[in-house]
Design an enzyme around this catalytic site. Structure first.
Site, PDB file in Angstrom:
ATOM      1  N   GLU A  41      40.320  40.843  36.373  1.00 47.92           N
ATOM      2  CA  GLU A  41      40.425  41.077  35.125  1.00 47.92           C
ATOM      3  C   GLU A  41      41.403  40.085  34.509  1.00 47.92           C
ATOM      4  O   GLU A  41      41.153  39.598  33.133  1.00 47.92           O
ATOM      5  CB  GLU A  41      40.876  42.573  34.946  1.00 47.92           C
ATOM      6  CG  GLU A  41      40.040  43.521  35.161  1.00 47.92           C
ATOM      7  CD  GLU A  41      38.745  43.506  34.330  1.00 47.92           C
ATOM      8  OE1 GLU A  41      38.997  43.079  33.198  1.00 47.92           O
ATOM      9  OE2 GLU A  41      37.655  43.673  34.597  1.00 47.92           O
ATOM     10  N   TYR A 124      43.924  47.719  28.109  1.00 47.83           N
ATOM     11  CA  TYR A 124      42.753  47.278  28.346  1.00 47.83           C
ATOM     12  C   TYR A 124      42.793  47.158  30.120  1.00 47.83           C
ATOM     13  O   TYR A 124      41.687  47.657  30.505  1.00 47.83           O
ATOM     14  CB  TYR A 124      41.993  45.994  27.802  1.00 47.83           C
ATOM     15  CG  TYR A 124      41.151  45.500  28.537  1.00 47.83           C
ATOM     16  CD1 TYR A 124      39.774  46.215  28.661  1.00 47.83           C
ATOM     17  CD2 TYR A 124      41.115  44.503  29.447  1.00 47.83           C
ATOM     18  CE1 TYR A 124      38.674  45.585  29.348  1.00 47.83           C
ATOM     19  CE2 TYR A 124      39.829  44.090  30.303  1.00 47.83           C
ATOM     20  CZ  TYR A 124      38.709  44.601  30.180  1.00 47.83           C
ATOM     21  OH  TYR A 124      37.841  44.132  30.752  1.00 47.83           O
ATOM     22  N   ASP A 142      37.538  46.044  25.050  1.00 43.53           N
ATOM     23  CA  ASP A 142      37.261  44.629  24.710  1.00 43.53           C
ATOM     24  C   ASP A 142      36.495  44.246  23.725  1.00 43.53           C
ATOM     25  O   ASP A 142      35.813  44.937  23.164  1.00 43.53           O
ATOM     26  CB  ASP A 142      37.113  43.987  26.322  1.00 43.53           C
ATOM     27  CG  ASP A 142      35.547  43.766  26.634  1.00 43.53           C
ATOM     28  OD1 ASP A 142      34.923  44.515  25.985  1.00 43.53           O
ATOM     29  OD2 ASP A 142      35.212  43.181  27.431  1.00 43.53           O
TER      30      ASP A 142
END
Length: 364
Positions: A41, A124, A142
């Site tokens: 990520e 996020y 996102d």
């Protein structure tokens, strides 16, 4: 808008069915290990999947767990990150790993609050880790999610406004499939990345077209809306690869500027583009080369340009051969020319080394 009264997502069945057929086969989708999901990520925050995949594999191969990353030297971590840009991500990864090694005995925390408290992790990323690894009901929002939801509900609130961020966050959580949050989150983001594209979305073959208000209006490319556009300012970097026999000088960037902790050649930054004659008249040049006998200067520099989110870096690299070093070079690190590749550098410097310096070496 939409109110989820019975915890059933109205778009989850179509999205998850689409995802199981069309999803990309990526290594971090074959694990529930929060460390590996975290690394993926962070890499993908500002990097396309096609580019980030090789970096992920290389990074995980060298740092397979929190402890190995925590124990690594900062320069080595930055070297493995070289080329990905946005180097604060690597610094934060390293700091967070060291924190987890100390506070959690090298284990990844298991609550959303604890994960969110790690350096470099925002809402996020915390939601992604917690939903993918632990099945916790937190919605990921996102750029892809903004686009899909703004079109589905024809939302004209700018996504970069305070009101917009609050609105989309609330809507994403209302739509979340709480029975299967991890797969749902991945499906929604993948759908935005591969199907509900910024330009020319595949509306005619979309499983959600019957529910999409923007499609009904014939205005899918109108969404999402933004209120501001970042002002991109130019900067002018003049680098000097100073060579004394087989030695050269570099230093590590500090402070809060771009590329912190990366190495570079002596730099003179100017407020506009200058040629070599003009640069040689600046106080910075005179100070740098005081007491130095210059043998040869490559007057035609290697020129390159690098566009960042808020800056355009216009760089020139001059190769300079000298017969003795001056006192001002003592502030720099003296290294063997052959060892330059051992140090983490920005993409601009890497480009110079690949295209110019290697060519010079080959002709010796």
């Amino acid at each position: 808008m939409y109110e989820n009264k019975d915890n059933d997502s109205p778009i989850a069945p179509e999205l998850i069915q689409w995802y199981r057929i069309h999803k990309r086969d990526l290594p971090w989708r074959h694990t529930a290990d929060p460390y590996r999901i975290w690394i993926s990520e962070i890499i993908l925050q500002q990097t396309r999947v096609a580019q980030g995949l090789d970096y992920y594999i290389r990074f995980i191969s060298r740092f397979p767990d929190i402890v190995s990353l925590a124990e690594a030297d900062n320069d080595e971590v930055m070297k493995y990150w070289q080329g990905l840009g946005y180097y604060s991500r690597a610094r934060n990864l390293h700091a967070a790993a060291r924190f987890m090694a100390e506070k959690y005995a090298g284990r990844f925390p298991k609550t959303y609050k604890e994960v969110l408290g790690l350096k470099g992790i925002g809402e996020y990323t915390a939601a992604a880790i917690c939903s993918f690894s632990y099945g916790l009901p937190y919605a990921t929002v996102d750029g892809n999610v903004y686009r899909v939801l703004s079109r589905l509900f024809a939302i004209d609130t700018p996504i970069d406004s305070t009101q917009g961020k609050k609105l989309f966050s609330g809507l994403a959580n209302e739509l979340l499939d709480r029975k299967n949050p991890g797969e749902y989150n991945q499906a929604l983001m993948e759908f935005g990345a591969l199907h509900c594209l910024p330009r020319s979305p595949k509306c005619n073959e979309c499983p959600l077209s019957g529910k999409c208000l923007a499609y009904a209006e014939g205005q899918t490319e109108k969404y999402p809306l933004k209120q501001t556009k970042a002002i991109v300012k130019p900067r002018y970097f003049n680098y000097f690869h100073i060579i004394l026999e087989d030695k050269t000088w570099i230093h590590r960037r500090n402070g809060n500027d771009i590329w912190r902790n990366l190495y570079e050649f002596p730099l003179i930054e100017t407020d506009r583009e200058m040629n070599l004659d003009e640069i040689q008249k600046t106080p910075g040049y005179k100070e740098l080369f005081t007491g130095i006998n210059t043998l040869y200067i490559q007057s035609i520099p290697y020129v390159c340009r690098h566009v960042l989110s808020h800056r355009i870096i216009n760089a020139k690299f001059y190769t300079i051969y000298i017969s003795c070093s001056g006192e001002h070079l003592d502030a720099y690190k003296c290294i063997e020319n052959s060892s330059i590749g051992d140090y983490a550098v920005a993409r601009l410097t890497e480009s110079y080394l690949e295209k110019v310096w290697q060519d010079i070496l080959s002709k010796k």
